[in-house]
Design an enzyme around this catalytic site. Structure first.
Site, PDB file in Angstrom:
ATOM      1  N   ASP A 174       0.793  -1.245   0.092  1.00 41.13           N
ATOM      2  CA  ASP A 174      -0.052  -0.051   0.058  1.00 41.13           C
ATOM      3  C   ASP A 174       0.898   1.331   0.031  1.00 41.13           C
ATOM      4  O   ASP A 174       1.788   1.155   0.886  1.00 41.13           O
ATOM      5  CB  ASP A 174      -0.839   0.161   1.119  1.00 41.13           C
ATOM      6  CG  ASP A 174      -1.971   1.040   1.243  1.00 41.13           C
ATOM      7  OD1 ASP A 174      -1.681   2.262   0.908  1.00 41.13           O
ATOM      8  OD2 ASP A 174      -3.285   0.585   1.365  1.00 41.13           O
ATOM      9  N   CYS A 205      -7.618  -2.247  -3.563  1.00 41.56           N
ATOM     10  CA  CYS A 205      -7.300  -0.710  -3.522  1.00 41.56           C
ATOM     11  C   CYS A 205      -8.441  -0.335  -4.558  1.00 41.56           C
ATOM     12  O   CYS A 205      -9.100  -0.893  -5.350  1.00 41.56           O
ATOM     13  CB  CYS A 205      -5.953  -0.706  -4.047  1.00 41.56           C
ATOM     14  SG  CYS A 205      -5.499  -1.535  -5.802  1.00 41.56           S
ATOM     15  N   PRO A 206      -8.415   1.084  -4.490  1.00 45.15           N
ATOM     16  CA  PRO A 206      -9.600   1.721  -5.286  1.00 45.15           C
ATOM     17  C   PRO A 206      -9.124   1.639  -6.793  1.00 45.15           C
ATOM     18  O   PRO A 206      -7.745   1.586  -7.110  1.00 45.15           O
ATOM     19  CB  PRO A 206      -9.685   2.924  -4.736  1.00 45.15           C
ATOM     20  CG  PRO A 206      -8.364   3.488  -4.029  1.00 45.15           C
ATOM     21  CD  PRO A 206      -7.873   2.073  -3.904  1.00 45.15           C
ATOM     22  N   GLU A 263     -18.324  -4.944 -16.751  1.00 45.49           N
ATOM     23  CA  GLU A 263     -19.510  -5.601 -16.207  1.00 45.49           C
ATOM     24  C   GLU A 263     -20.860  -4.770 -16.155  1.00 45.49           C
ATOM     25  O   GLU A 263     -21.717  -5.127 -16.142  1.00 45.49           O
ATOM     26  CB  GLU A 263     -19.234  -5.750 -14.598  1.00 45.49           C
ATOM     27  CG  GLU A 263     -19.017  -4.319 -13.655  1.00 45.49           C
ATOM     28  CD  GLU A 263     -18.757  -4.443 -12.265  1.00 45.49           C
ATOM     29  OE1 GLU A 263     -17.842  -5.275 -11.850  1.00 45.49           O
ATOM     30  OE2 GLU A 263     -19.479  -3.861 -11.474  1.00 45.49           O
ATOM     31  N   HIS A 295     -20.583  -9.111  -8.894  1.00 42.39           N
ATOM     32  CA  HIS A 295     -20.176  -7.879  -7.921  1.00 42.39           C
ATOM     33  C   HIS A 295     -21.505  -8.027  -6.660  1.00 42.39           C
ATOM     34  O   HIS A 295     -22.257  -7.188  -6.384  1.00 42.39           O
ATOM     35  CB  HIS A 295     -20.723  -6.619  -8.809  1.00 42.39           C
ATOM     36  CG  HIS A 295     -20.136  -5.532  -8.070  1.00 42.39           C
ATOM     37  ND1 HIS A 295     -19.353  -4.428  -8.803  1.00 42.39           N
ATOM     38  CD2 HIS A 295     -19.754  -5.175  -6.977  1.00 42.39           C
ATOM     39  CE1 HIS A 295     -18.932  -3.511  -8.167  1.00 42.39           C
ATOM     40  NE2 HIS A 295     -19.085  -3.858  -6.807  1.00 42.39           N
TER      41      HIS A 295
HETATM   42  P1  NAD Z   1     -10.145   2.152   1.505  1.00 42.65           P
HETATM   43  O1  NAD Z   1     -10.255   3.447   1.259  1.00 42.65           O
HETATM   44  O2  NAD Z   1     -10.526   1.853   3.211  1.00 42.65           O
HETATM   45  O3  NAD Z   1      -8.652   1.498   1.368  1.00 42.65           O
HETATM   46  C1  NAD Z   1      -8.186   1.480   0.108  1.00 42.65           C
HETATM   47  C2  NAD Z   1      -6.618   1.282   0.185  1.00 42.65           C
HETATM   48  O4  NAD Z   1      -5.999   1.199  -1.195  1.00 42.65           O
HETATM   49  C3  NAD Z   1      -5.921   2.530   0.947  1.00 42.65           C
HETATM   50  O5  NAD Z   1      -5.371   2.106   2.175  1.00 42.65           O
HETATM   51  C4  NAD Z   1      -5.110   3.255  -0.056  1.00 42.65           C
HETATM   52  O6  NAD Z   1      -3.990   3.609   0.519  1.00 42.65           O
HETATM   53  C5  NAD Z   1      -4.874   1.797  -0.943  1.00 42.65           C
HETATM   54  N1  NAD Z   1      -4.369   1.964  -2.156  1.00 42.65           N
HETATM   55  C6  NAD Z   1      -4.413   3.244  -3.150  1.00 42.65           C
HETATM   56  N2  NAD Z   1      -3.570   3.253  -4.110  1.00 42.65           N
HETATM   57  C7  NAD Z   1      -3.137   1.892  -3.906  1.00 42.65           C
HETATM   58  C8  NAD Z   1      -2.299   1.217  -4.716  1.00 42.65           C
HETATM   59  N3  NAD Z   1      -1.633   1.880  -5.928  1.00 42.65           N
HETATM   60  N4  NAD Z   1      -1.755   0.056  -4.420  1.00 42.65           N
HETATM   61  C9  NAD Z   1      -1.947  -0.448  -3.423  1.00 42.65           C
HETATM   62  N5  NAD Z   1      -2.876   0.202  -2.435  1.00 42.65           N
HETATM   63  C10 NAD Z   1      -3.612   1.490  -2.863  1.00 42.65           C
HETATM   64  O7  NAD Z   1     -11.232   1.228   0.657  1.00 42.65           O
HETATM   65  P2  NAD Z   1     -12.153  -0.018   1.129  1.00 42.65           P
HETATM   66  O8  NAD Z   1     -13.230   0.255   1.813  1.00 42.65           O
HETATM   67  O9  NAD Z   1     -10.976  -0.879   1.828  1.00 42.65           O
HETATM   68  O10 NAD Z   1     -12.462  -0.463  -0.063  1.00 42.65           O
HETATM   69  C11 NAD Z   1     -11.447  -1.115  -1.223  1.00 42.65           C
HETATM   70  C12 NAD Z   1     -12.136  -1.262  -2.565  1.00 42.65           C
HETATM   71  O11 NAD Z   1     -13.161  -2.180  -2.407  1.00 42.65           O
HETATM   72  C13 NAD Z   1     -12.967   0.011  -3.174  1.00 42.65           C
HETATM   73  O12 NAD Z   1     -12.384   1.053  -3.557  1.00 42.65           O
HETATM   74  C14 NAD Z   1     -13.954  -0.568  -3.904  1.00 42.65           C
HETATM   75  O13 NAD Z   1     -13.532  -0.388  -5.189  1.00 42.65           O
HETATM   76  C15 NAD Z   1     -14.038  -2.092  -3.447  1.00 42.65           C
HETATM   77  N6  NAD Z   1     -15.260  -2.531  -3.111  1.00 42.65           N
HETATM   78  C16 NAD Z   1     -15.885  -3.339  -3.712  1.00 42.65           C
HETATM   79  C17 NAD Z   1     -17.341  -4.087  -3.407  1.00 42.65           C
HETATM   80  C18 NAD Z   1     -17.856  -5.365  -4.075  1.00 42.65           C
HETATM   81  O14 NAD Z   1     -18.973  -5.431  -3.716  1.00 42.65           O
HETATM   82  N7  NAD Z   1     -17.177  -6.102  -4.811  1.00 42.65           N
HETATM   83  C19 NAD Z   1     -17.860  -3.226  -2.148  1.00 42.65           C
HETATM   84  C20 NAD Z   1     -17.004  -2.227  -1.624  1.00 42.65           C
HETATM   85  C21 NAD Z   1     -16.030  -1.838  -2.070  1.00 42.65           C
END
Ligand code: NAD
Length: 333
Positions: A174, A205-206, A263, A295
């Site tokens: 991260d 990650c996002p 998707e 999803h």
């Molecule tokens: P969060 O914001 O708490 O955590 C995201 C982490 O990714 C942060 O610590 C950030 O520093 C890190 N990050 C940013 N750029 C990065 C990189 N280049 N390499 C590695 N890490 C990096 O978000 P979260 O709540 O943990 O959610 C993560 C992701 O999960 C969301 O962005 C969303 O896309 C996805 N999500 C999917 C579902 C689903 O139903 N499939 C549901 C909710 C969230």
């Protein structure tokens, strides 16, 4: 405040209706996805409530603003589908639902890992046909394996705890390392090292311009032969065509996806009577070592209730103060 709720499914309506009770918001439930063409349905509404596959590009946002919309309340944590620059220029406030239930997503991710490893999806079909042979179902002990967690935010930390509970060694990457992941047992390493050492790589990650195709041809070549890749974050984090080649060559031994680059035209709809024109998706689905869900990682009662409650609070903040604590600012992208 009158709010047009796009991409409404029956479960959305159930939970939003419950959360809206007493909040004084009038919700207009609309089944269509939000696009430049459907934006007109929001005429007369001050706010729009949108989900992950709604189109919130500049054209749609302009069409909404022209019809008097001032606020966008996302029913998601991710906001990669919103043109925040256009929103700022149009004076539209955008809010999201951060961290509604990291457990829901992390647990689904663990379910994909377990099912892929022990081939539960294949075993289920076999047993239904009274085929009790074990050939082809050989798995491996998770205990002692190395799991790479890319992104240690709320979900990544939760997934780290789960995998540490199985007795896995967890490596993490991260750009903003956090103490919580280390406390959960993760060791931060560079991304290249994580890919080279992990038996299982999971993305948390996002999706941003920097993380688009984070897993590309070159990074797949760094992975351990036969490693498992799991993506429950956003489809475009992986280059799907490169992943297909990785599966063909055996570099990727298992693939678990809850999200897919293209998707938007598929997920959340029942297309079982239709021929879908996405050859890449059909190719992916044909591999025996690929497990795809549509999803649904977020889809637990707790998470959907929390999404509805936070969405109402966001709308209340917008109506009362013109802003809310979960607002997404342009500089955060
Ligand atoms: P969060 O914001 O708490 O955590 C995201 C982490 O990714 C942060 O610590 C950030 O520093 C890190 N990050 C940013 N750029 C990065 C990189 N280049 N390499 C590695 N890490 C990096 O978000 P979260 O709540 O943990 O959610 C993560 C992701 O999960 C969301 O962005 C969303 O896309 C996805 N999500 C999917 C579902 C689903 O139903 N499939 C549901 C909710 C969230």
């Amino acid at each position: 405040m009158r709010t047009a709720v796009f991409s409404t499914k029956p479960y959305d309506e159930t939970y939003l209706r419950g959360a809206a009770e007493g909040a004084g918001h009038e919700l207009l439930y609309l089944e269509p996805r939000l696009t430049p063409d459907t934006a007109a349905l929001a005429a007369g509404c001050e706010a729009v409530c949108a989900f992950v596959n709604d189109d919130l590009g500049a054209k749609t946002l302009t069409a909404l603003a022209d019809r008097g919309v001032r606020y966008i309340a996302l029913r998601s944590a991710g906001f990669n589908h919103v043109d925040l620059r256009a929103a700022a220029e149009l004076g539209l406030g955008v809010a999201r639902v951060p961290g509604y239930s990291p457990y829901a997503v992390a647990e689904h991710c663990a379910a994909l890992v377990l099912a892929l490893n022990r081939k539960t999806h294949r075993a289920y079909n076999r047993v239904r046909e009274h085929n009790f042979a074990l050939n082809g179902l050989l798995g491996f002990d998770l205990h002692g394996r190395t799991v790479g967690v890319v992104g240690t935010g709320r979900i990544g930390v939760c997934f780290t705890r789960i995998m540490a509970g199985f007795g896995c060694r967890v490596l993490a990457f991260d750009p903003y390392p956090g103490e919580e992941a280390e406390a959960a047992g993760a060791e931060y390493v560079p991304l290249e090292e994580l890919l080279a050492r992990s038996d299982i790589v999971s993305l948390h990650c996002p999706l941003t311009p920097e993380t688009f195709h984070l897993v590309d041809r070159e990074r797949i070549a760094l992975m351990r032969p036969g490693a498992m890749l799991v993506n429950t974050s956003r489809g475009a984090l992986v280059d799907t065509a490169a992943v297909v080649d990785g599966l063909k060559s055996g570099r990727i031994g298992h693939l678990g996806l809850d999200v897919y680059e293209e998707e938007a035209d598929l997920f959340f709809e029942d297309l079982s009577d239709q021929v879908i024109g996405d050859d890449l998706f059909d190719r992916l689905s044909a591999f025996p070592n690929v497990l795809i869900t549509g999803h649904q990682a977020f889809f637990t009662a707790e998470a959907v209730a929390a999404i509805a409650a936070t969405t109402m609070a966001n709308l209340t903040g917008f109506e009362r103060d013109g802003f809310c604590g979960n607002q997404v600012a342009l500089e955060r992208t």
